[in-house]
Every structure is written in C-alpha cells, then in structure tokens.
Scaffold this motif. Structure first.
Motif, PDB file in Angstrom:
ATOM      1  N   SER A  80       0.835  -1.207   0.000  1.00  0.00           N
ATOM      2  CA  SER A  80       0.000   0.000   0.000  1.00  0.00           C
ATOM      3  C   SER A  80       0.868   1.254   0.000  1.00  0.00           C
ATOM      4  O   SER A  80       0.548   2.240  -0.676  1.00  0.00           O
ATOM      5  N   ASN A  81       1.973   1.229   0.745  1.00  0.00           N
ATOM      6  CA  ASN A  81       2.901   2.355   0.720  1.00  0.00           C
ATOM      7  C   ASN A  81       3.490   2.559  -0.673  1.00  0.00           C
ATOM      8  O   ASN A  81       3.705   3.703  -1.107  1.00  0.00           O
ATOM      9  N   LEU A  82       3.763   1.449  -1.388  1.00  0.00           N
ATOM     10  CA  LEU A  82       4.260   1.570  -2.765  1.00  0.00           C
ATOM     11  C   LEU A  82       3.251   2.323  -3.632  1.00  0.00           C
ATOM     12  O   LEU A  82       3.636   3.180  -4.438  1.00  0.00           O
ATOM     13  N   CYS A  83       1.987   1.991  -3.476  1.00  0.00           N
ATOM     14  CA  CYS A  83       0.955   2.665  -4.259  1.00  0.00           C
ATOM     15  C   CYS A  83       0.897   4.149  -3.915  1.00  0.00           C
ATOM     16  O   CYS A  83       0.743   5.001  -4.804  1.00  0.00           O
ATOM     17  N   GLU A  84       1.044   4.473  -2.627  1.00  0.00           N
ATOM     18  CA  GLU A  84       1.065   5.874  -2.218  1.00  0.00           C
ATOM     19  C   GLU A  84       2.259   6.596  -2.827  1.00  0.00           C
ATOM     20  O   GLU A  84       2.144   7.737  -3.300  1.00  0.00           O
ATOM     21  N   LEU A  85       3.419   5.948  -2.828  1.00  0.00           N
ATOM     22  CA  LEU A  85       4.617   6.553  -3.412  1.00  0.00           C
ATOM     23  C   LEU A  85       4.467   6.747  -4.912  1.00  0.00           C
ATOM     24  O   LEU A  85       4.921   7.750  -5.478  1.00  0.00           O
ATOM     25  N   VAL A 109      -7.744  16.646   3.392  1.00  0.00           N
ATOM     26  CA  VAL A 109      -8.610  15.482   3.215  1.00  0.00           C
ATOM     27  C   VAL A 109      -8.675  14.657   4.498  1.00  0.00           C
ATOM     28  O   VAL A 109      -9.740  14.169   4.887  1.00  0.00           O
ATOM     29  N   ARG A 110      -7.547  14.484   5.167  1.00  0.00           N
ATOM     30  CA  ARG A 110      -7.553  13.741   6.429  1.00  0.00           C
ATOM     31  C   ARG A 110      -8.457  14.415   7.460  1.00  0.00           C
ATOM     32  O   ARG A 110      -9.218  13.757   8.163  1.00  0.00           O
ATOM     33  N   ARG A 111      -8.362  15.734   7.531  1.00  0.00           N
ATOM     34  CA  ARG A 111      -9.071  16.487   8.563  1.00  0.00           C
ATOM     35  C   ARG A 111     -10.546  16.670   8.244  1.00  0.00           C
ATOM     36  O   ARG A 111     -11.413  16.428   9.075  1.00  0.00           O
ATOM     37  N   ARG A 112     -10.834  17.081   7.025  1.00  0.00           N
ATOM     38  CA  ARG A 112     -12.198  17.480   6.669  1.00  0.00           C
ATOM     39  C   ARG A 112     -13.043  16.330   6.135  1.00  0.00           C
ATOM     40  O   ARG A 112     -14.268  16.371   6.224  1.00  0.00           O
ATOM     41  N   MET A 113     -12.410  15.319   5.564  1.00  0.00           N
ATOM     42  CA  MET A 113     -13.172  14.245   4.928  1.00  0.00           C
ATOM     43  C   MET A 113     -12.986  12.902   5.619  1.00  0.00           C
ATOM     44  O   MET A 113     -13.463  11.885   5.144  1.00  0.00           O
ATOM     45  N   GLY A 114     -12.245  12.893   6.738  1.00  0.00           N
ATOM     46  CA  GLY A 114     -12.133  11.676   7.531  1.00  0.00           C
ATOM     47  C   GLY A 114     -11.409  10.543   6.854  1.00  0.00           C
ATOM     48  O   GLY A 114     -11.727   9.375   7.101  1.00  0.00           O
ATOM     49  N   SER A 115     -10.438  10.852   6.007  1.00  0.00           N
ATOM     50  CA  SER A 115      -9.708   9.820   5.287  1.00  0.00           C
ATOM     51  C   SER A 115      -8.312   9.674   5.875  1.00  0.00           C
ATOM     52  O   SER A 115      -7.504  10.597   5.814  1.00  0.00           O
ATOM     53  N   ALA A 116      -8.019   8.509   6.453  1.00  0.00           N
ATOM     54  CA  ALA A 116      -6.710   8.283   7.054  1.00  0.00           C
ATOM     55  C   ALA A 116      -5.630   8.078   5.999  1.00  0.00           C
ATOM     56  O   ALA A 116      -4.467   8.394   6.221  1.00  0.00           O
ATOM     57  N   ASP A 121      -7.412   6.221  -0.592  1.00  0.00           N
ATOM     58  CA  ASP A 121      -8.860   6.229  -0.438  1.00  0.00           C
ATOM     59  C   ASP A 121      -9.569   7.125  -1.444  1.00  0.00           C
ATOM     60  O   ASP A 121     -10.737   6.934  -1.740  1.00  0.00           O
ATOM     61  N   LYS A 122      -8.880   8.109  -1.954  1.00  0.00           N
ATOM     62  CA  LYS A 122      -9.499   9.074  -2.853  1.00  0.00           C
ATOM     63  C   LYS A 122      -8.779   9.100  -4.185  1.00  0.00           C
ATOM     64  O   LYS A 122      -7.583   8.809  -4.268  1.00  0.00           O
ATOM     65  N   ASP A 123      -9.512   9.477  -5.240  1.00  0.00           N
ATOM     66  CA  ASP A 123      -8.927   9.605  -6.569  1.00  0.00           C
ATOM     67  C   ASP A 123      -8.481  11.047  -6.772  1.00  0.00           C
ATOM     68  O   ASP A 123      -9.301  11.936  -6.966  1.00  0.00           O
ATOM     69  N   PHE A 124      -7.169  11.229  -6.699  1.00  0.00           N
ATOM     70  CA  PHE A 124      -6.623  12.565  -6.871  1.00  0.00           C
ATOM     71  C   PHE A 124      -6.284  12.822  -8.337  1.00  0.00           C
ATOM     72  O   PHE A 124      -5.821  11.943  -9.045  1.00  0.00           O
ATOM     73  N   GLN A 125      -6.492  14.066  -8.766  1.00  0.00           N
ATOM     74  CA  GLN A 125      -6.044  14.520 -10.074  1.00  0.00           C
ATOM     75  C   GLN A 125      -5.411  15.892  -9.913  1.00  0.00           C
ATOM     76  O   GLN A 125      -5.559  16.529  -8.874  1.00  0.00           O
TER      77      GLN A 125
END
Length: 247
Positions: A80-85, A109-116, A121-125
């Motif tokens: 999972s860390n590889l995917c984050e990197l 996103v961590r603070r306002r949308m509750g995503s650790a 967890d989210k699709d960033f562009q």
C-alpha cells in the motif's frame, strides 16, 4: 444448521478479507528497494516516508514525512505504501506539483473528509498547479479550497493501480519507461503482493523481471524467453526496459 453454516461462511470470508489486508499492509520493502521498483530517488523516498533532518540558512530543521510507513521502527514499507509513493511521485515529478501543496491537500482530506489514507482512499487529479479530489462528476480543489476544475492527465497515473471491489489497491503497474518516451506506457509489468512476494513480474507470465534480466545477461534472446513463458517478445523487451530504467 443453516444459521451455523451462514456464521461459518461469514467467518471464513472475514478471515479471507483480513488475510488480504495483511498481505497488502505487511512490511515488505526497504526504502531503497521501493525507490528502485518505482524508479524514484532513494533519498526522496526515505524523506517522504520517514522524514529527514536538514539545514536551512544555518539552522537545523526537520522535514515531516508525507506517507505513514507500515513499520516505522524497522523502516519498512508495505505494498500500500508503494501505491502511495507511485501517486505521490506522479504528483511531484510528472506534474511538478509543489510538495507543500500536496501536503496541504492531504492534510485537508484527512481532517475534513475523515480519510486516514487519502492517497489510497481518494482519486486525486491535478492540473499541474493544484490538487483535486473527485466528487462525483466534478473535481473539488482541495489544495486551494473547493474550486471546480476539469479532469487532468493525472488520472493516467491512478489507472495504473488496480483495485478490488472494495476499492483496495491490489496490483500496481509501475512505469517501465520515462514519461517522455511514450504517450501510453504499457501495463506489462506488475507488482502484486500475492505473487512472487510482491516483486515485479511480467503480468501475463508471473515471472520476475529480474529473472528476465538475468537470462538476457546470460545470453538468452527475447524471442527464446517469449516462447518459454508464452508471452509476446514485446512483453519481454518491456521487462528489460523496466530493469534497465534508472531512477
């Protein structure tokens, strides 16, 4: 007996899901290996995952880690860390988004949308300047504060992560060429924690790319290996490109 059978089946599925999670979250890679697999700079990967001391204008400072490693004590990373990197590398290297802007977006996103784990967890562009979070048919600007933007090319980096029905990353197709070499980089090479202990493979054959590299160095031709593994010669050549691609 039906109730007992249902309970047993539920427990089996729960154990299976937990096992799958453990495979993807298990500490398995050192920073230098992760950097090689993803063709990133090793010192950059270490700083992103574990933080780094540095000096600025004569004073000591601390660079805060961007990614939460699977095992910070042993300095080990998970699949999972590889995917984050992979995603973070595409943001900062491919699209040249300043790291402080990425950090601000992730904190938002961590603070306002509750995503650790917002990178997973989210699709960033990105449009090259700001970072965006998919919100249905629209993109919300999370690094600038909620503006709407058009979809950017960053989706192509996200498309190289295969997810299961629950959205968990289960397979990563790392870059086998530099971004400028081709408009469409093939998804021939895969990293799958359930195959070959998460080391890169030729996806259709399940053979490790370093084995391909070793056989080529020993004198085997791409054609011979393609016949041995039941894949195309181009897939073998792509594995060799991946092995030779410097970070």
């Amino acid at each position: 007996m039906t109730g007992a059978t249902t309970t047993t089946t539920h427990r089996a599925r729960t154990r299976g899901a937990a096992a799958a999670r453990s495979i993807h979250e298990a500490p398995a890679y050192r920073a230098a290996e992760a950097a090689y697999l993803l063709k990133l700079n090793a010192s950059t990967v270490r700083a992103w995952c574990f933080g780094q001391d540095y000096r600025y204008r004569g004073s000591d400072r601390w660079f805060r880690a961007v990614i939460r490693p699977a095992d910070p004590a042993r300095r080990l990373l998970s699949f999972s860390n590889l995917c984050e990197l992979h995603i973070l590398g595409a943001m900062t290297r491919g699209h040249r988004v300043p790291l402080q802007r990425v950090r601000r977006a992730l904190d938002y996103v961590r603070r306002r949308m509750g995503s650790a784990r917002p990178l997973l967890d989210k699709d960033f562009q990105t449009n090259g300047l700001d970072l965006f979070l998919s919100d249905g048919a629209q993109l919300v600007n999370v690094s600038g504060g909620g503006q709407i933007a058009l979809r950017g090319e960053f989706e192509r980096a996200l498309d190289r992560i295969q997810r299961d029905s629950g959205g968990m990353p289960v397979r990563l197709f790392p870059y086998s060429r530099r971004s400028g070499e081709s408009t469409t980089i093939p998804t021939v090479i895969a990293i799958d924690p359930s195959i070959e202990f998460g080391r890169p493979i030729v996806a259709r054959a399940g053979v490790r790319t370093d084995v391909i590299g070793d056989r080529f160095a020993a004198g085997d031709t791409p054609r011979d290996m393609a016949e041995d593994y039941g894949v195309s010669e181009e897939e073998i050549l792509e594995a060799l490109r991946y092995e030779r691609l410097a970070a």
